[in-house]
Design a protein around this motif. Structure first.
Motif, PDB file in Angstrom:
ATOM      1  N   TYR A  76       0.854  -1.194   0.000  1.00 14.36           N
ATOM      2  CA  TYR A  76       0.000   0.000   0.000  1.00 14.36           C
ATOM      3  C   TYR A  76       0.881   1.231   0.000  1.00 14.36           C
ATOM      4  O   TYR A  76       2.095   1.128   0.194  1.00 14.36           O
ATOM      5  CB  TYR A  76      -0.999  -0.016   1.162  1.00 14.36           C
ATOM      6  CG  TYR A  76      -0.405  -0.041   2.549  1.00 14.36           C
ATOM      7  CD1 TYR A  76      -0.144   1.142   3.239  1.00 14.36           C
ATOM      8  CD2 TYR A  76      -0.118  -1.240   3.187  1.00 14.36           C
ATOM      9  CE1 TYR A  76       0.390   1.116   4.508  1.00 14.36           C
ATOM     10  CE2 TYR A  76       0.422  -1.272   4.466  1.00 14.36           C
ATOM     11  CZ  TYR A  76       0.682  -0.093   5.118  1.00 14.36           C
ATOM     12  OH  TYR A  76       1.218  -0.115   6.372  1.00 14.36           O
ATOM     13  N   VAL A  77       0.258   2.362  -0.299  1.00 14.95           N
ATOM     14  CA  VAL A  77       1.030   3.589  -0.473  1.00 14.95           C
ATOM     15  C   VAL A  77       0.672   4.599   0.604  1.00 14.95           C
ATOM     16  O   VAL A  77      -0.500   4.807   0.890  1.00 14.95           O
ATOM     17  CB  VAL A  77       0.758   4.196  -1.874  1.00 14.95           C
ATOM     18  CG1 VAL A  77       1.285   5.624  -1.962  1.00 14.95           C
ATOM     19  CG2 VAL A  77       1.394   3.343  -2.959  1.00 14.95           C
ATOM     20  N   VAL A  78       1.691   5.186   1.219  1.00 12.14           N
ATOM     21  CA  VAL A  78       1.483   6.356   2.071  1.00 12.14           C
ATOM     22  C   VAL A  78       2.515   7.378   1.624  1.00 12.14           C
ATOM     23  O   VAL A  78       3.705   7.069   1.582  1.00 12.14           O
ATOM     24  CB  VAL A  78       1.661   6.039   3.567  1.00 12.14           C
ATOM     25  CG1 VAL A  78       1.505   7.302   4.411  1.00 12.14           C
ATOM     26  CG2 VAL A  78       0.679   4.982   4.043  1.00 12.14           C
ATOM     27  N   GLY A  79       2.036   8.569   1.270  1.00 11.69           N
ATOM     28  CA  GLY A  79       2.950   9.579   0.733  1.00 11.69           C
ATOM     29  C   GLY A  79       3.546   9.058  -0.559  1.00 11.69           C
ATOM     30  O   GLY A  79       2.824   8.596  -1.430  1.00 11.69           O
ATOM     31  N   ASP A  80       4.859   9.100  -0.682  1.00 10.03           N
ATOM     32  CA  ASP A  80       5.468   8.638  -1.930  1.00 10.03           C
ATOM     33  C   ASP A  80       6.208   7.312  -1.740  1.00 10.03           C
ATOM     34  O   ASP A  80       7.130   6.999  -2.484  1.00 10.03           O
ATOM     35  CB  ASP A  80       6.404   9.713  -2.506  1.00 10.03           C
ATOM     36  CG  ASP A  80       7.669   9.860  -1.686  1.00 10.03           C
ATOM     37  OD1 ASP A  80       7.652   9.443  -0.508  1.00 10.03           O
ATOM     38  OD2 ASP A  80       8.674  10.369  -2.208  1.00 10.03           O
ATOM     39  N   ARG A  81       5.787   6.549  -0.749  1.00 10.06           N
ATOM     40  CA  ARG A  81       6.461   5.278  -0.500  1.00 10.06           C
ATOM     41  C   ARG A  81       5.470   4.118  -0.436  1.00 10.06           C
ATOM     42  O   ARG A  81       4.304   4.311  -0.141  1.00 10.06           O
ATOM     43  CB  ARG A  81       7.208   5.318   0.833  1.00 10.06           C
ATOM     44  CG  ARG A  81       8.523   6.043   0.754  1.00 10.06           C
ATOM     45  CD  ARG A  81       9.195   6.065   2.098  1.00 10.06           C
ATOM     46  NE  ARG A  81      10.434   6.811   2.032  1.00 10.06           N
ATOM     47  CZ  ARG A  81      11.628   6.272   1.833  1.00 10.06           C
ATOM     48  NH1 ARG A  81      11.762   4.985   1.688  1.00 10.06           N
ATOM     49  NH2 ARG A  81      12.704   7.020   1.781  1.00 10.06           N
ATOM     50  N   ILE A  82       5.998   2.921  -0.681  1.00  4.67           N
ATOM     51  CA  ILE A  82       5.150   1.744  -0.526  1.00  4.67           C
ATOM     52  C   ILE A  82       5.509   0.998   0.750  1.00  4.67           C
ATOM     53  O   ILE A  82       6.636   1.081   1.240  1.00  4.67           O
ATOM     54  CB  ILE A  82       5.249   0.782  -1.740  1.00  4.67           C
ATOM     55  CG1 ILE A  82       6.707   0.415  -2.035  1.00  4.67           C
ATOM     56  CG2 ILE A  82       4.584   1.388  -2.951  1.00  4.67           C
ATOM     57  CD1 ILE A  82       6.816  -0.649  -3.102  1.00  4.67           C
TER      58      ILE A  82
END
Lengths: 453, 453
Positions: free
Chosen positions: B366-372
């Motif tokens: 899943y993605v939060v901000g620009d990271r997985i």
């Protein structure tokens, strides 16, 4: 047969379907033209949207009635709505920046939207006035053969949940899909671009915009150099597009093009708390509700964080209700609160000590670094009471504020909840279900199971 | 009678006591002088410390044997120890920077320490060589009448637990107390200075030190302009001195001068966990063990923080064991761990996904901000197992490293623990027990109760 060839067999319209939607659109254009003549107004219907450009997957027909700039806005809207209702007999009024009529015609969903006619370079009056110019630009720059490339990109983005510029999605619009294919030549080209792009993205087909945009994804609108056509795209959605482009290129599969089907639900025993906060949705358009729902969610996050509940994740959903689901680690506030005093070199330490030394059962004053502290016993509060008390001092947006009194708080440990929000929480994974194939069914057969396991 | 007058009746020595300690000191000096003559060495005994300056509360006798610079260090030490043992028949060797002899004489505790004789401005050879110069300076600048002022300040600081420059205390030395009274004229003057001082403190009696010291509390040593006599004082202890000075001046009470009695224990129901980590103390001096104990505590804090145990407070105690007591919110690691992947614009997302997608029961990517991210199920670990596993990769200092295998971990929920560390934890408050009066007893009658309530 390649994956995309197989996919296109399912998502491209057949020649019969093309004929049918084009003939419906032509009939509508003729009828509206006739109405304009009858009313004696300087206005003409323009087919816009994906049908006008032949890049649709779902053939919704968008027709704008472009009025001469000499008409006042009120008249444009009232006349536009009048014509819309005459054409679409069971049409309903909907609202974007201004109202329009939405209904059915020959089995297709149709929107009839009043706007102003502008020429390239002219200043727009309403937000929708650019659409006819977008149609013109795309039809001039996108060759017939590239339309399927746009369809693939659109299906890919729909499947990833990053298609659409509405605030609830913050994704890539259909127009952006078209511009990307014009810029990179093909679906494959677009994916290769995203998979190797770094940092903020800035694209300009003509290459002469002077504006510096701050958005994470910029693609200058070729009909208006002052506008970023990709302004809606969030950091998260750009991240998803990059990761999924890379995954797809490594291992292309049909499942990347299925939409209407959420990502597979993933559950694990987490020993955390799930709490659902619900407010009735005010009767206004989602694009206005959604930013307020985000304010609501951010207020909840702050409150839970301050209360020591340790929020871990949240999900927003706007349907019949504005819902915020928060995953958190504690269900009660701690038995004591820590009060930080002034720095030791401030005269105010005396007042601080005098105040808290009187509190029954205190611990302190003690020193950490250059400050003094007291721990003070607190009656533990359950999340519902704590949030109800604190939410009062937050402004959660003009329309939601009025609904705040109707807040309900449910722990999902006790309620068998079957709503969208929980499903959204369980399907945050961005990868599609690899087993899915177009051969088995054209569209996903049913809504995913939402019973907590 | 004022508070300080009453206190001085109890902490100042009587004329008989003064006579007794002075005659003991003179006898010792004579005997050591005789030994030096007998051995034919260029060395002479010097009375140093609080007895030499008449500022003592506890009359411990410190005598240095000052050797001529021509002797090699090894000879200074061996000869010094030999003399020490001849004088103090049941003397034991102790270690600071170098060894010395400690024992009893006429009912007083006596330390006999070899050093080099240096003159003002000469370079020292061992760390203790300055002491005779300190005695000389204080006796030249502190008038007879001001000795009681030093006693009050010393008792005040002892009571606050901020007296002593040893690493386990990080406080104000006796010499610093004397310099402060020389600089500000009286106990009251010193407290007024601390209560109104701001930020870092920098004092220089002669006012010509060129060095910029970084310590929070600086008082330039008048016998060595390159040295901060207050270098040991920690930010916390400076903070305590400021707050207590202010509190005392507002409401002077005898209880501020009681030492040997810890601050009143304060307990509250906190619903937190207390865990005691214990390692046998290596047979080396506390000043060397203590920094390693701090390393140990900081390693534990990091480990518990990373493990999601949420550390809240800690206390270090060095006695028979090196003990670290940690208060924390959880007793087990969470059921899942969150793995942060590379930024979305990195090619490495593919490898990251490939790695974690195989883990049974994963959630993500899943993605939060620009990271997985991936959440991955974990078997919850109890604190003991988790710490034992992780502590291996931390270096907790040369001597403690060897003892690491003997680590014991006890939850204080289950063990009725009666040690120093828990008492320290419960008596972190800095204010004295206001009811205590010198009239009832000269010294605190007993150790505080340490049974958990």
């Amino acid at each position: 047969m390649s994956v995309t060839e197989r996919v296109l067999r399912f998502i491209s319209p057949s020649p019969e379907e093309v004929k049918k939607v084009n003939s419906a659109a032509s009939a509508l254009l003729r009828r509206i033209e006739r109405e304009c003549t009858t009313l004696g107004i300087k206005a003409e219907p323009v087919l816009v949207g994906s049908v006008s450009k032949g890049t649709y997957i779902d053939p919704d027909i968008d027709i704008f009635i472009a009025f001469d700039r000499s008409y006042p806005l009120r008249e444009v809207i009232s006349t536009g709505l009048k014509i819309g209702h005459r054409i679409l007999y069971a049409g309903k009024e909907r609202y974007a920046e201004h109202p329009y009529v939405s209904g059915q015609f020959e089995g297709f969903r149709v929107d009839i939207v009043p706007c102003y006619r502008i020429e390239q370079g002219e200043r727009i009056i309403t937000a929708v006035d650019r659409s006819p110019l977008h149609t013109k630009f795309v039809n001039e720059h996108l060759s017939e053969g590239k339309r399927d490339e746009v369809r693939l990109l659109r299906a890919f983005m729909k499947s990833a949940g990053i298609y659409g510029s509405q605030v609830a999605v913050k994704g890539f619009s259909g127009y952006v899909c078209e511009l990307l294919v014009i810029r990179f030549g093909s679906f494959q080209g677009v994916l290769e671009f995203f998979s190797s792009s770094k940092g903020k993205i800035s694209l300009d087909i003509h290459g002469y915009s002077k504006r510096a945009f701050k958005d994470p994804f910029v693609i200058v609108d070729p009909v208006d150099q002052e506008r970023n056509a990709g302004a809606a795209v969030s950091t998260e959605n750009l991240a998803k597009m990059r990761v999924l482009s890379r995954e797809y290129l490594k291992n292309p599969q049909e499942s990347y093009f299925v939409w209407g089907l959420e990502r597979k639900q993933q559950r694990m025993r987490r020993d955390t708390e799930l709490t659902l906060f619900k407010i009735p949705k005010p009767q206004i358009v989602d694009d206005i509700v959604f930013p307020q729902a985000e304010k609501f969610a951010s207020a909840l996050w702050n409150i839970l964080d301050q209360g020591g509940f340790q929020p871990l994740n949240f999900v927003i959903s706007v349907g019949e209700f504005v819902e915020v689901l928060v995953e958190h680690r504690f269900s009660k506030t701690p038995r004591f609160s820590v009060h930080q005093g002034p720095p030791a070199d401030s005269e105010r330490t005396c007042d601080f000590i005098e105040k808290y030394i009187k509190v029954r059962g205190h611990v302190g004053p003690y020193v950490v670094g250059d400050r003094i502290y007291f721990d003070v016993p607190e009656e533990p509060k359950i999340i519902e009471d704590f949030v109800r008390e604190r939410i009062r001092s937050y402004n959660i947006g003009k329309n939601l504020e009025e609904m705040k009194e109707k807040l309900t708080v449910e722990s999902l440990k006790h309620v068998r909840y079957a709503g969208d929000t929980l499903r959204k929480f369980y399907s945050r994974n961005i990868l599609p279900d690899k087993d899915w194939k177009f051969s088995r069914q054209r569209r996903p057969p049913e809504e995913p199971d939402d019973r907590p396991s």
